[in-house]
Write a protein that holds these residues in place. Structure first.
Motif, PDB file in Angstrom:
ATOM      1  N   VAL A  35      12.321 -64.017  44.003  1.00 32.37           N
ATOM      2  CA  VAL A  35      13.392 -64.877  44.515  1.00 32.37           C
ATOM      3  C   VAL A  35      13.697 -65.996  43.519  1.00 32.37           C
ATOM      4  O   VAL A  35      14.859 -66.251  43.180  1.00 32.37           O
ATOM      5  CB  VAL A  35      13.019 -65.455  45.900  1.00 32.37           C
ATOM      6  CG1 VAL A  35      14.011 -66.526  46.335  1.00 32.37           C
ATOM      7  CG2 VAL A  35      12.946 -64.345  46.930  1.00 32.37           C
ATOM      8  N   VAL A  36      12.651 -66.640  43.023  1.00 36.28           N
ATOM      9  CA  VAL A  36      12.841 -67.732  42.070  1.00 36.28           C
ATOM     10  C   VAL A  36      13.505 -67.224  40.797  1.00 36.28           C
ATOM     11  O   VAL A  36      14.458 -67.821  40.290  1.00 36.28           O
ATOM     12  CB  VAL A  36      11.501 -68.433  41.760  1.00 36.28           C
ATOM     13  CG1 VAL A  36      11.647 -69.417  40.616  1.00 36.28           C
ATOM     14  CG2 VAL A  36      10.972 -69.133  43.003  1.00 36.28           C
ATOM     15  N   MET A  37      13.024 -66.101  40.260  1.00 40.67           N
ATOM     16  CA  MET A  37      13.575 -65.563  39.019  1.00 40.67           C
ATOM     17  C   MET A  37      15.029 -65.127  39.204  1.00 40.67           C
ATOM     18  O   MET A  37      15.847 -65.284  38.298  1.00 40.67           O
ATOM     19  CB  MET A  37      12.730 -64.399  38.517  1.00 40.67           C
ATOM     20  CG  MET A  37      13.183 -63.836  37.186  1.00 40.67           C
ATOM     21  SD  MET A  37      13.255 -65.030  35.827  1.00 40.67           S
ATOM     22  CE  MET A  37      11.547 -65.422  35.633  1.00 40.67           C
ATOM     23  N   THR A  38      15.368 -64.579  40.364  1.00 38.43           N
ATOM     24  CA  THR A  38      16.760 -64.211  40.634  1.00 38.43           C
ATOM     25  C   THR A  38      17.653 -65.441  40.590  1.00 38.43           C
ATOM     26  O   THR A  38      18.722 -65.430  39.965  1.00 38.43           O
ATOM     27  CB  THR A  38      16.894 -63.511  42.006  1.00 38.43           C
ATOM     28  OG1 THR A  38      16.108 -62.319  41.991  1.00 38.43           O
ATOM     29  CG2 THR A  38      18.328 -63.155  42.312  1.00 38.43           C
ATOM     30  N   VAL A  97      17.048 -68.320  39.082  1.00 37.03           N
ATOM     31  CA  VAL A  97      17.095 -68.836  37.709  1.00 37.03           C
ATOM     32  C   VAL A  97      18.018 -67.966  36.856  1.00 37.03           C
ATOM     33  O   VAL A  97      18.848 -68.472  36.105  1.00 37.03           O
ATOM     34  CB  VAL A  97      15.680 -68.907  37.085  1.00 37.03           C
ATOM     35  CG1 VAL A  97      15.737 -69.184  35.595  1.00 37.03           C
ATOM     36  CG2 VAL A  97      14.842 -69.956  37.795  1.00 37.03           C
ATOM     37  N   GLY A  98      17.870 -66.640  36.980  1.00 40.29           N
ATOM     38  CA  GLY A  98      18.725 -65.725  36.222  1.00 40.29           C
ATOM     39  C   GLY A  98      20.194 -65.903  36.549  1.00 40.29           C
ATOM     40  O   GLY A  98      21.044 -65.879  35.658  1.00 40.29           O
ATOM     41  N   MET A  99      20.494 -66.083  37.828  1.00 36.29           N
ATOM     42  CA  MET A  99      21.884 -66.311  38.236  1.00 36.29           C
ATOM     43  C   MET A  99      22.400 -67.625  37.682  1.00 36.29           C
ATOM     44  O   MET A  99      23.536 -67.714  37.211  1.00 36.29           O
ATOM     45  CB  MET A  99      21.997 -66.293  39.761  1.00 36.29           C
ATOM     46  CG  MET A  99      21.914 -64.915  40.364  1.00 36.29           C
ATOM     47  SD  MET A  99      21.881 -64.897  42.182  1.00 36.29           S
ATOM     48  CE  MET A  99      23.249 -65.920  42.621  1.00 36.29           C
ATOM     49  N   ALA A 100      21.573 -68.663  37.735  1.00 35.06           N
ATOM     50  CA  ALA A 100      21.986 -69.972  37.229  1.00 35.06           C
ATOM     51  C   ALA A 100      22.216 -69.935  35.718  1.00 35.06           C
ATOM     52  O   ALA A 100      23.145 -70.566  35.212  1.00 35.06           O
ATOM     53  CB  ALA A 100      20.931 -71.026  37.572  1.00 35.06           C
ATOM     54  N   MET A 101      21.395 -69.170  35.016  1.00 37.68           N
ATOM     55  CA  MET A 101      21.499 -69.124  33.554  1.00 37.68           C
ATOM     56  C   MET A 101      22.641 -68.228  33.062  1.00 37.68           C
ATOM     57  O   MET A 101      23.226 -68.498  32.024  1.00 37.68           O
ATOM     58  CB  MET A 101      20.181 -68.645  32.940  1.00 37.68           C
ATOM     59  CG  MET A 101      19.001 -69.556  33.212  1.00 37.68           C
ATOM     60  SD  MET A 101      19.177 -71.204  32.516  1.00 37.68           S
ATOM     61  CE  MET A 101      19.037 -70.836  30.787  1.00 37.68           C
ATOM     62  N   THR A 102      22.932 -67.154  33.810  1.00 38.02           N
ATOM     63  CA  THR A 102      23.929 -66.191  33.339  1.00 38.02           C
ATOM     64  C   THR A 102      25.231 -66.235  34.122  1.00 38.02           C
ATOM     65  O   THR A 102      26.244 -65.719  33.658  1.00 38.02           O
ATOM     66  CB  THR A 102      23.382 -64.749  33.412  1.00 38.02           C
ATOM     67  OG1 THR A 102      23.192 -64.390  34.784  1.00 38.02           O
ATOM     68  CG2 THR A 102      22.095 -64.608  32.638  1.00 38.02           C
ATOM     69  N   GLY A 103      25.188 -66.774  35.334  1.00 40.70           N
ATOM     70  CA  GLY A 103      26.366 -66.775  36.179  1.00 40.70           C
ATOM     71  C   GLY A 103      26.613 -65.432  36.846  1.00 40.70           C
ATOM     72  O   GLY A 103      27.622 -65.236  37.517  1.00 40.70           O
ATOM     73  N   ALA A 137      25.010 -62.394  39.376  1.00 40.66           N
ATOM     74  CA  ALA A 137      23.967 -61.950  40.298  1.00 40.66           C
ATOM     75  C   ALA A 137      23.336 -60.646  39.811  1.00 40.66           C
ATOM     76  O   ALA A 137      22.129 -60.440  39.958  1.00 40.66           O
ATOM     77  CB  ALA A 137      24.544 -61.773  41.702  1.00 40.66           C
ATOM     78  N   THR A 138      24.122 -59.774  39.207  1.00 41.29           N
ATOM     79  CA  THR A 138      23.612 -58.493  38.721  1.00 41.29           C
ATOM     80  C   THR A 138      22.616 -58.693  37.585  1.00 41.29           C
ATOM     81  O   THR A 138      21.518 -58.117  37.599  1.00 41.29           O
ATOM     82  CB  THR A 138      24.760 -57.585  38.241  1.00 41.29           C
ATOM     83  OG1 THR A 138      25.665 -57.378  39.326  1.00 41.29           O
ATOM     84  CG2 THR A 138      24.246 -56.252  37.751  1.00 41.29           C
ATOM     85  N   ILE A 139      22.986 -59.485  36.617  1.00 42.44           N
ATOM     86  CA  ILE A 139      22.075 -59.743  35.495  1.00 42.44           C
ATOM     87  C   ILE A 139      20.852 -60.525  35.963  1.00 42.44           C
ATOM     88  O   ILE A 139      19.721 -60.201  35.596  1.00 42.44           O
ATOM     89  CB  ILE A 139      22.800 -60.486  34.351  1.00 42.44           C
ATOM     90  CG1 ILE A 139      23.874 -59.580  33.751  1.00 42.44           C
ATOM     91  CG2 ILE A 139      21.813 -60.924  33.272  1.00 42.44           C
ATOM     92  CD1 ILE A 139      24.780 -60.265  32.743  1.00 42.44           C
ATOM     93  N   GLY A 140      21.068 -61.528  36.800  1.00 49.04           N
ATOM     94  CA  GLY A 140      19.944 -62.296  37.355  1.00 49.04           C
ATOM     95  C   GLY A 140      18.984 -61.416  38.127  1.00 49.04           C
ATOM     96  O   GLY A 140      17.765 -61.531  37.990  1.00 49.04           O
ATOM     97  N   GLY A 141      19.531 -60.503  38.944  1.00 46.57           N
ATOM     98  CA  GLY A 141      18.691 -59.578  39.708  1.00 46.57           C
ATOM     99  C   GLY A 141      17.945 -58.600  38.831  1.00 46.57           C
ATOM    100  O   GLY A 141      16.777 -58.290  39.077  1.00 46.57           O
TER     101      GLY A 141
END
Length: 68
Positions: A20-23, A25-31, A33-37
């Motif tokens: 959950v945390v990494m998702t 962070v990934g979403m915040a860094m890349t904008g 949801a797919t890449i963050g996930g």
């Protein structure tokens, strides 16, 4: 000594939290949801494996244990 099942349940619970945390962070860094996930899934698979192995090794080390 800890059972393998307990180690596995602990590893899964910890990695769900990390997922959950990494998702987020990934979403915040890349904008995205797919890449963050995707980042979170890869991280979780690697982390779960490493955590399980780490815990199993430490289950056999007597140093630092207090028996009472």
């Amino acid at each position: 000594m800890e059972t393998r099942r307990r180690t596995l349940v602990k590893a899964i619970a910890w990695n769900l939290l990390g997922f959950v945390v990494m998702t987020l962070v990934g979403m915040a860094m890349t904008g995205s949801a797919t890449i963050g996930g995707t980042i979170a899934i890869i991280n979780t698979m690697i982390g779960l494996s490493c955590y399980f192995i780490h815990e199993r090794i430490w289950a056999h080390i007597r140093w630092g244990r207090v028996h009472g």
